[in-house]
Design a protein around this motif. Structure first.
Motif, mmCIF file in Angstrom:
data_model
loop_
_atom_site.group_PDB
_atom_site.id
_atom_site.type_symbol
_atom_site.label_atom_id
_atom_site.label_comp_id
_atom_site.label_asym_id
_atom_site.label_seq_id
_atom_site.Cartn_x
_atom_site.Cartn_y
_atom_site.Cartn_z
ATOM 1 N N ALA A 55 0.888 -1.120 0.103
ATOM 2 C CA ALA A 55 0.078 -0.079 -0.178
ATOM 3 C C ALA A 55 0.769 1.214 0.117
ATOM 4 O O ALA A 55 0.521 2.201 -0.622
ATOM 5 C CB ALA A 55 -1.020 0.117 1.214
ATOM 6 N N ALA A 56 1.982 1.424 0.756
ATOM 7 C CA ALA A 56 2.828 2.489 0.937
ATOM 8 C C ALA A 56 3.446 2.701 -0.697
ATOM 9 O O ALA A 56 3.417 3.847 -0.855
ATOM 10 C CB ALA A 56 3.861 2.348 1.907
ATOM 11 N N ALA A 57 3.842 1.838 -1.313
ATOM 12 C CA ALA A 57 4.250 2.067 -2.657
ATOM 13 C C ALA A 57 3.234 2.511 -3.491
ATOM 14 O O ALA A 57 3.300 3.248 -4.646
ATOM 15 C CB ALA A 57 5.071 0.949 -3.232
ATOM 16 N N MET A 58 2.010 1.699 -3.670
ATOM 17 C CA MET A 58 0.924 1.852 -4.678
ATOM 18 C C MET A 58 0.439 3.150 -4.369
ATOM 19 O O MET A 58 -0.132 3.613 -5.554
ATOM 20 C CB MET A 58 0.116 0.572 -4.502
ATOM 21 N N VAL A 111 6.149 12.507 -0.061
ATOM 22 C CA VAL A 111 7.212 11.819 0.183
ATOM 23 C C VAL A 111 6.750 10.799 1.331
ATOM 24 O O VAL A 111 6.079 11.165 2.194
ATOM 25 C CB VAL A 111 8.478 12.491 0.920
ATOM 26 N N MET A 112 6.944 9.489 0.952
ATOM 27 C CA MET A 112 6.550 8.524 2.063
ATOM 28 C C MET A 112 7.804 7.895 2.775
ATOM 29 O O MET A 112 8.780 7.461 2.444
ATOM 30 C CB MET A 112 5.782 7.420 1.345
ATOM 31 N N ALA A 113 7.644 8.309 4.192
ATOM 32 C CA ALA A 113 8.791 7.945 5.212
ATOM 33 C C ALA A 113 8.453 6.878 5.982
ATOM 34 O O ALA A 113 7.495 6.807 6.911
ATOM 35 C CB ALA A 113 9.132 9.262 5.735
ATOM 36 N N MET A 114 8.909 5.690 5.764
ATOM 37 C CA MET A 114 8.608 4.349 6.549
ATOM 38 C C MET A 114 9.276 4.145 7.826
ATOM 39 O O MET A 114 10.677 4.526 7.604
ATOM 40 C CB MET A 114 8.594 3.186 5.608
ATOM 41 N N CYS A 115 8.991 3.720 8.585
ATOM 42 C CA CYS A 115 9.709 3.243 9.929
ATOM 43 C C CYS A 115 8.849 2.453 10.723
ATOM 44 O O CYS A 115 7.568 2.030 10.283
ATOM 45 C CB CYS A 115 10.128 4.673 10.646
ATOM 46 N N GLY A 116 9.438 1.953 11.828
ATOM 47 C CA GLY A 116 8.963 0.783 12.673
ATOM 48 C C GLY A 116 8.626 1.476 14.006
ATOM 49 O O GLY A 116 8.935 2.476 14.105
ATOM 50 N N ASP A 117 8.002 0.834 14.640
ATOM 51 C CA ASP A 117 7.579 1.290 16.192
ATOM 52 C C ASP A 117 9.095 1.445 17.209
ATOM 53 O O ASP A 117 9.000 2.573 17.790
ATOM 54 C CB ASP A 117 6.837 0.328 16.858
ATOM 55 N N GLY A 171 -3.035 -2.653 9.866
ATOM 56 C CA GLY A 171 -1.832 -2.921 8.771
ATOM 57 C C GLY A 171 -2.155 -4.250 8.382
ATOM 58 O O GLY A 171 -0.920 -4.534 7.391
ATOM 59 N N ASN A 172 -2.896 -5.136 8.662
ATOM 60 C CA ASN A 172 -2.968 -6.548 8.029
ATOM 61 C C ASN A 172 -4.199 -6.291 7.044
ATOM 62 O O ASN A 172 -4.612 -7.466 6.411
ATOM 63 C CB ASN A 172 -3.311 -7.516 8.939
ATOM 64 N N ASP A 173 -4.912 -5.052 6.978
ATOM 65 C CA ASP A 173 -6.227 -4.889 6.288
ATOM 66 C C ASP A 173 -5.693 -4.124 4.771
ATOM 67 O O ASP A 173 -5.576 -2.699 5.014
ATOM 68 C CB ASP A 173 -7.374 -4.046 6.829
ATOM 69 N N LEU A 174 -5.307 -4.899 3.707
ATOM 70 C CA LEU A 174 -4.844 -4.046 2.513
ATOM 71 C C LEU A 174 -5.670 -3.158 1.889
ATOM 72 O O LEU A 174 -5.537 -2.051 1.422
ATOM 73 C CB LEU A 174 -4.683 -5.080 1.609
ATOM 74 N N VAL A 175 -7.384 -3.455 2.141
ATOM 75 C CA VAL A 175 -8.136 -2.435 1.600
ATOM 76 C C VAL A 175 -8.147 -1.002 2.359
ATOM 77 O O VAL A 175 -8.025 0.010 1.900
ATOM 78 C CB VAL A 175 -9.715 -3.115 1.669
ATOM 79 N N ALA A 176 -7.889 -1.346 3.777
ATOM 80 C CA ALA A 176 -8.162 -0.034 4.627
ATOM 81 C C ALA A 176 -6.728 0.895 4.645
ATOM 82 O O ALA A 176 -6.796 1.831 4.196
ATOM 83 C CB ALA A 176 -8.289 -0.566 5.924
ATOM 84 N N LEU A 177 -5.902 -0.011 4.301
ATOM 85 C CA LEU A 177 -4.374 0.645 3.955
ATOM 86 C C LEU A 177 -4.417 1.379 2.779
ATOM 87 O O LEU A 177 -3.938 2.688 2.512
ATOM 88 C CB LEU A 177 -3.102 -0.366 4.091
ATOM 89 N N LEU A 178 -4.670 0.826 1.751
ATOM 90 C CA LEU A 178 -5.070 1.650 0.385
ATOM 91 C C LEU A 178 -5.843 2.897 0.433
ATOM 92 O O LEU A 178 -5.357 4.074 0.022
ATOM 93 C CB LEU A 178 -5.563 0.832 -0.639
ATOM 94 N N ALA A 179 -6.932 2.976 1.222
ATOM 95 C CA ALA A 179 -7.778 3.770 1.219
ATOM 96 C C ALA A 179 -7.061 4.843 2.176
ATOM 97 O O ALA A 179 -7.357 6.339 2.068
ATOM 98 C CB ALA A 179 -9.138 3.378 1.982
#
Length: 400
Positions: free
Chosen positions: A107-110, A187-193, A255-263
Motif C-alpha cells: 500500500a505504501a508504494a502503490m 514523500v512516504m517516510a517508512m519506519c517501525g515502532d 496494518g493487515n487490512d490491505l483495503v483499509a491501508l490503500l484507502a
C-alpha cells in the motif's frame, strides 16, 4: 494534517472547521478506533463505505487497484519466503523478513505517483519492489555487496536504511527541496515502532511540521523493536497520538487490512499533495518471523501470541475478500502464483551469480573528489595487487 504556520490560531481553526467539519483538536487526534474495512475473516465491515468518523471518508479503492495490490501482496510473500531460504543456503548474508507485514509495504508504494519519493527501512524490500525496483537489485544489499543495488534517482526510492530512523531525515530533506522548487512531490517516510523512540524521529517530525512539508510518516507498528516490546518503548495511547505534539494529524489503521491501508494512504497522499502538510499514519501489524536470521524470537515471545496473529494474516484475508467480490477465481489465483514463482526464480538465479570484485571501488565512491588520504590508500592497494599479479606470473613462467 498540519495547518500552515503562517496562519493565526483562529484562521487554522476555521480552515479545519470548513474543510472537515470538526475542530482542530478533534482533527489532530486519531479516530477513536483504528480504521478497518475488511475483517480478519475476509468480510467487509458494514460501515466501510460510509466512513468511520464524521468528516473522515475513506472510499474503497477501485477493483483494478485492489487486484494489482493483491498480486503484489502474493509476490511479496513469495519473495519473503524465498529470501529466507536463500539465507539458509548461504546466498544471502542476512534478511529481515516482512512476512505478515506485506500489506503495509504494498500500500505504501502503490499510493504514490511516479514522481513521489519512498524512503524505506531495511525491512521494506517488498515496498521497494512494489515501487518498480528490479527484485535482484532490491536484494543486493542483503548479499553483502558494497552498494545498495539500485539508483535511487531512477526510481525515486531511497536506499534501504539499516540505522534506525535516519531515512526520515532524508525524506524530510527531499520534501523540503521539492517545496523550495515549487513541486507537488509527496514523500512516504517508512519506519517501525522502535524508530519512534529515536531522536531522529522527533527532529524529522518537528522539522516537517514547522516547514509544512508534504511528508507522510508511515509507522509499521509490528510490536517489537528487535526483542523490546512496544510496552517498554512507549506508554502513549497509540503511536499515532505522537503526531499531536508536532501539530499534525495522526491516524491508525489495521496494518493487515490491505483495503483499509490503500484507502487511508491514498487519502493521506491526496491531502499532502493539496498542501495540508505532514501526516502520521500508524499501521498495527505483526512481524511473524524473527527479526533477522540471526535472531531467536522464542526468547522474547511465545507461540500463542504468534498463532493469534496468524489468524489476521493479510494474504488470506484479501484472498477471501476478493473471492467474495467475484474478482478472484482459481484461474486468476493460479496466474498470480505463477508470476510470484517467476520472481522467486529470478531471485535464485540472480543472487546465485558471482559478482565481479573491483577493489578500487573501496575508494572510488567515498567522496566526489577523493581526499589525499584516499588517493594514497588507493595507490598502495594498486601497488600491492600489481606485485601479487607479477608474482603469480613469475611462478607460472618458472613452472613451464
Amino acid at each position: 494534517m498540519t495547518i500552515s504556520t503562517s496562519q493565526s490560531a483562529p484562521d487554522q481553526a476555521s480552515e479545519v472547521q470548513r474543510k472537515f467539519g470538526i475542530s482542530v483538536e478533534d482533527y489532530m487526534l486519531p479516530a477513536h478506533r483504528q480504521i478497518q474495512m475488511v475483517a480478519p475473516d475476509g468480510t467487509l465491515n458494514p460501515e466501510a463505505e460510509q466512513g468511520t468518523e464524521p468528516g473522515h471518508e475513506y472510499p474503497i479503492p477501485g477493483d483494478p487497484e485492489l487486484m494489482a495490490a493483491y498480486e503484489r501482496l502474493v509476490v511479496g510473500r513469495r519473495v519473503n519466503d524465498q529470501n529466507s531460504a536463500l539465507v539458509r543456503q548461504g546466498r544471502m548474508a542476512v534478511y529481515p523478513s516482512s512476512h505478515g507485514q506485506e500489506a503495509c509495504q504494498v500500500a505504501a508504494a502503490m499510493c504514490l505517483s511516479e514522481g513521489d519519493w519512498l524512503f524505506p527501512t531495511y525491512r521494506d524490500a517488498v515496498a521497494v519492489m512494489a515501487k518498480g525496483v528490479d527484485p535482484v537489485q532490491a536484494m543486493t544489499i542483503f548479499r553483502g555487496d558494497w552498494h545498495g543495488g539500485y539508483n535511487p534517482m531512477e526510481h525515486k526510492v531511497g536506499i534501504q536504511c539499516t540505522p534506525l530512523t535516519t531515512q526520515l531525515l532524508h525524506a524530510v530533506g527531499v520534501a523540503h527541496a521539492a517545496k523550495l522548487r515549487g513541486e507537488d512531490t509527496v514523500v512516504m517516510a517508512m519506519c517501525g515502532d522502535g524508530a519512534t523512540s529515536e531522536g531522529d524521529f522527533h527532529e524529522a517530525l518537528n522539522f516537517a511540521a514547522v516547514f509544512h512539508l508534504s511528508v507522510i510518516f508511515f509507522v509499521q507498528n509490528n510490536k517489537y523493536a528487535i526483542s523490546v516490546p512496544l510496552s517498554h518503548q512507549s506508554v502513549a495511547p497509540s503511536l499515532a497520538h505522537k503526531a499531536v505534539g508536532y501539530g499534525m494529524a495522526g491516524e491508525r489503521v489495521d496494518g493487515n487490512d490491505l483495503v483499509a491501508l490503500l484507502a487511508v494512504l491514498d487519502r493521506a497522499v491526496k491531502l499532502a499533495r493539496e498542501g495540508s502538510g505532514p501526516l502520521l499514519v500508524e499501521a498495527n501489524t505483526y512481524r511473524m518471523q524473527a527479526h533477522t536470521n540471526a535472531d531467536d524470537d522464542t526468547r522474547y515471545r511465545d507461540n500463542a501470541e504468534v498463532s493469534e496473529w496468524k489468524a489476521k494474516d493479510p494474504l488470506s484475508r484479501m484472498d477471501v475478500y476478493l473471492r467474495n467480490r467475484g474478482l478472484l477465481d482459481d484461474d486468476g489465483a493460479a496466474r498470480i502464483t505463477e508470476h510470484a514463482e517467476a520472481v522467486a526464480t529470478q531471485l535464485r538465479e540472480g543472487l546465485g551469480e558471482d559478482v565481479p570484485v573491483e577493489p578500487q571501488n573501496l575508494f572510488r565512491y567515498v567522496f566526489s573528489s577523493p581526499t589525499p588520504q584516499l588517493q594514497e590508500q588507493s595507490a598502495l592497494l594498486a601497488d600491492e595487487l600489481a606485485r601479487e599479479e607479477a608474482g603469480k606470473a613469475a611462478q607460472k613462467e618458472a613452472g613451464k
